[in-house]
Scaffold this active site. Structure first.
Site, PDB file in Angstrom:
ATOM      1  N   ALA A  14     -33.042 -10.853  52.500  1.00  0.00           N
ATOM      2  CA  ALA A  14     -32.329  -9.728  51.874  1.00  0.00           C
ATOM      3  C   ALA A  14     -31.593  -8.913  52.929  1.00  0.00           C
ATOM      4  CB  ALA A  14     -33.308  -8.846  51.100  1.00  0.00           C
ATOM      5  N   GLY A  15     -30.968  -9.638  53.878  1.00  0.00           N
ATOM      6  CA  GLY A  15     -30.083  -8.974  54.823  1.00  0.00           C
ATOM      7  C   GLY A  15     -28.721  -8.771  54.184  1.00  0.00           C
ATOM      8  N   TYR A  16     -27.698  -8.587  55.004  1.00  0.00           N
ATOM      9  CA  TYR A  16     -26.359  -8.327  54.476  1.00  0.00           C
ATOM     10  C   TYR A  16     -25.865  -9.477  53.597  1.00  0.00           C
ATOM     11  CZ  TYR A  16     -26.039  -4.479  57.845  1.00  0.00           C
ATOM     12  OH  TYR A  16     -26.255  -3.325  58.547  1.00  0.00           O
ATOM     13  N   ASN A  40     -37.980 -12.215  50.188  1.00  0.00           N
ATOM     14  CA  ASN A  40     -37.831 -11.494  51.454  1.00  0.00           C
ATOM     15  C   ASN A  40     -39.197 -11.041  51.951  1.00  0.00           C
ATOM     16  OD1 ASN A  40     -35.745 -10.375  53.348  1.00  0.00           O
ATOM     17  ND2 ASN A  40     -36.794  -8.453  52.871  1.00  0.00           N
ATOM     18  N   LYS A  41     -39.357 -10.996  53.257  1.00  0.00           N
ATOM     19  CA  LYS A  41     -40.642 -10.619  53.851  1.00  0.00           C
ATOM     20  C   LYS A  41     -41.027  -9.180  53.528  1.00  0.00           C
ATOM     21  CE  LYS A  41     -40.866 -10.152  58.359  1.00  0.00           C
ATOM     22  NZ  LYS A  41     -40.937 -10.480  59.812  1.00  0.00           N
ATOM     23  N   GLU A 173     -24.101  -0.088  72.225  1.00  0.00           N
ATOM     24  CA  GLU A 173     -24.360   0.926  71.195  1.00  0.00           C
ATOM     25  C   GLU A 173     -25.696   1.625  71.445  1.00  0.00           C
ATOM     26  OE1 GLU A 173     -21.760   0.205  67.328  1.00  0.00           O
ATOM     27  OE2 GLU A 173     -23.681  -0.838  67.227  1.00  0.00           O
ATOM     28  N   ASP A 304     -26.313 -14.932  59.901  1.00  0.00           N
ATOM     29  CA  ASP A 304     -26.605 -15.282  61.285  1.00  0.00           C
ATOM     30  C   ASP A 304     -27.066 -16.725  61.463  1.00  0.00           C
ATOM     31  OD1 ASP A 304     -26.049 -12.651  61.684  1.00  0.00           O
ATOM     32  OD2 ASP A 304     -28.056 -12.041  62.297  1.00  0.00           O
ATOM     33  N   ALA A 321     -22.360  -8.200  60.689  1.00  0.00           N
ATOM     34  CA  ALA A 321     -22.585  -7.776  59.301  1.00  0.00           C
ATOM     35  C   ALA A 321     -21.346  -8.034  58.458  1.00  0.00           C
ATOM     36  CB  ALA A 321     -22.948  -6.292  59.267  1.00  0.00           C
ATOM     37  N   GLN A 322     -20.174  -7.799  59.046  1.00  0.00           N
ATOM     38  CA  GLN A 322     -18.919  -7.987  58.306  1.00  0.00           C
ATOM     39  C   GLN A 322     -18.773  -9.424  57.825  1.00  0.00           C
ATOM     40  OE1 GLN A 322     -14.061  -7.450  58.960  1.00  0.00           O
ATOM     41  NE2 GLN A 322     -15.445  -7.209  60.695  1.00  0.00           N
TER      42      GLN A 322
END
Length: 408
Positions: A14-16, A40-41, A173, A304, A321-322
């Site tokens: 359930a990432g991007y 999802n974990k 960052e 990824d 993410a994009q």
């Protein structure tokens, strides 16, 4: 009378990319079209692109995450909280820690693991900005070092020394947020800011290679003015309990004593990919233009874990993410077509809307729609991008709940 079984679409992660796939699928398909399962974990999604702020302590870790149930339609999507062990494609099964789930169509969007490159001691003595709990641990560790230094009779100077391995996106960052956080920590624990040492070590000869040199020089100058010491073209060779050994290839390594070492110099695809027996490059699967694995017409790999070559430079697109969100949109449309019995699948084409790298709360560099920006203007754009990601998944309500509104 027998009922026809609906095709089952299983989305891992359930990432991007995974959330974008599911939120789009629940709009594209009706309840009678397919059974959609998201695994999802954790019960929450976290904004990976905000983890550097939580790690430095400039943003509370709860701001970084939101419950998955807040963005999925329970009438259309079943959510299973579980640890994924591996996929058995020959049996069309996903093996979980305590169960297994069969699928008709599978979307793998499991994110990345930290890449250690076999550096001695890295996995034992360094922190990696990988998830919410890791970010929280980094923040608490840094604060503990400052608090302990304050109470020691014999001061251990290495407690105030922080080494960041990697001057890529995450590393820079994090340094921007850290340099903003240090003055507050010093004031809180009565420490002379001049005693704090922040070092960044980067093996490649370039910092942020995706950016124009003028922008990179601006970023480095800003961070150096806030006390960051850069060692470019030097690699971390070993991490110990007392710090790091680093240097140029073939030369005698130097040592920096440090109580905190943060590793941000590389990622690889999730370990589930390798455990499942797919052909990979650093844990990533080279996929067809329609985002499916060659030879597996029922399995999509996005985010990824997916490897797609940018034909213009003949190098893989970086895991961002994009790109993961754009994967999710195309993947959802392609899965919906397969469920509906169509075979005219869409090819993925990356639409680069630009990139912004933050340098703390009120500064950044970036290229947006082909234009270079820096300073306050870039910082505002970074927050707009963050809010847009929230909007695309959860709409206005999620932006109101989690968005960044302190633009200046």
């Amino acid at each position: 009378m027998d009922t026809v079984r609906k095709p089952r679409v299983v989305v891992l992660g359930a990432g991007y990319g995974g959330l974008m796939t599911v939120t789009r699928l629940q709009k594209l398909l009706g309840t009678n079209d397919a059974e959609i399962i998201l695994i999802n974990k954790n019960k929450y999604h976290y904004e990976t692109t905000w983890l550097h702020e939580a790690s430095a302590g400039t943003l509370h870790h709860d701001r970084v995450r939101y419950d998955i149930k807040n963005v999925i339609n329970p009438a259309k999507v079943e959510f299973i909280q579980a640890t994924i062990e591996k996929v058995i494609p020959e049996e069309k099964k996903v093996i979980l820690e305590n169960a297994e789930v069969e699928y008709d169509y599978l979307v793998i969007s499991l994110g990345s693991d930290s890449e250690t490159f076999g550096i001695k001691g890295l996995d034992k003595y360094a922190f990696a900005i990988t998830n919410v709990n890791a970010a929280r641990q980094i923040r608490e560790h840094i604060e503990y070092q400052f608090a302990t230094y304050n109470t020691e009779v014999e001061k251990d100077e290495k407690r105030l020394s922080i080494v960041v391995g990697g001057a890529g996106f995450t590393g820079i960052e994090f340094l921007g947020e850290l340099t903003n956080r240090i003055p507050g920590l010093c004031e809180e624990y009565d420490i002379d800011p001049k005693k704090v040492r922040i070092t960044c070590i980067e093996a490649s000869p370039m910092v942020l290679p995706q950016f124009d040199r003028d922008l990179v020089n601006y970023a480095i100058s800003l961070l150096e003015s806030k006390g960051v010491e850069f060692h470019i073209g030097n690699s971390v060779q070993e991490v110990t309990e007392d710090g790091v050994f680093f240097g140029k290839k073939g030369e005698e390594p130097e040592e920096i004593k440090a109580g905190t070492v943060i590793w941000s110099a590389g990622v690889r695809g999730n370990s589930v990919i390798d455990k499942s027996g797919f052909e990979t490059m650093r844990g990533r699967v080279k996929v067809n233009d329609d985002l499916r694995i060659p030879g597996y017409e029922d399995i999509f790999v996005i985010g990824d874990c997916s490897l797609i070559i940018n034909e213009e430079i003949n190098r893989p697109y970086p895991p961002t993410a994009q790109i993961a969100m754009q994967h999710g949109e195309v993947c959802a449309r392609n899965v919906a077509k397969l469920v509906q019995g169509k075979n005219d699948l869409e090819n993925f084409s990356f639409d680069d809307k630009g990139t912004v790298c933050s340098l703390g709360e009120d500064d950044a560099i970036g290229v947006v729609f082909g234009k270079k920006i820096k300073g306050t203007k870039a910082s505002v754009m970074k927050k707009v991008i963050d809010n847009r990601a929230l909007f695309m998944v959860g709409g206005p309500s999620l932006v109101m709940k989690k968005g960044k509104f302190k633009l200046l």
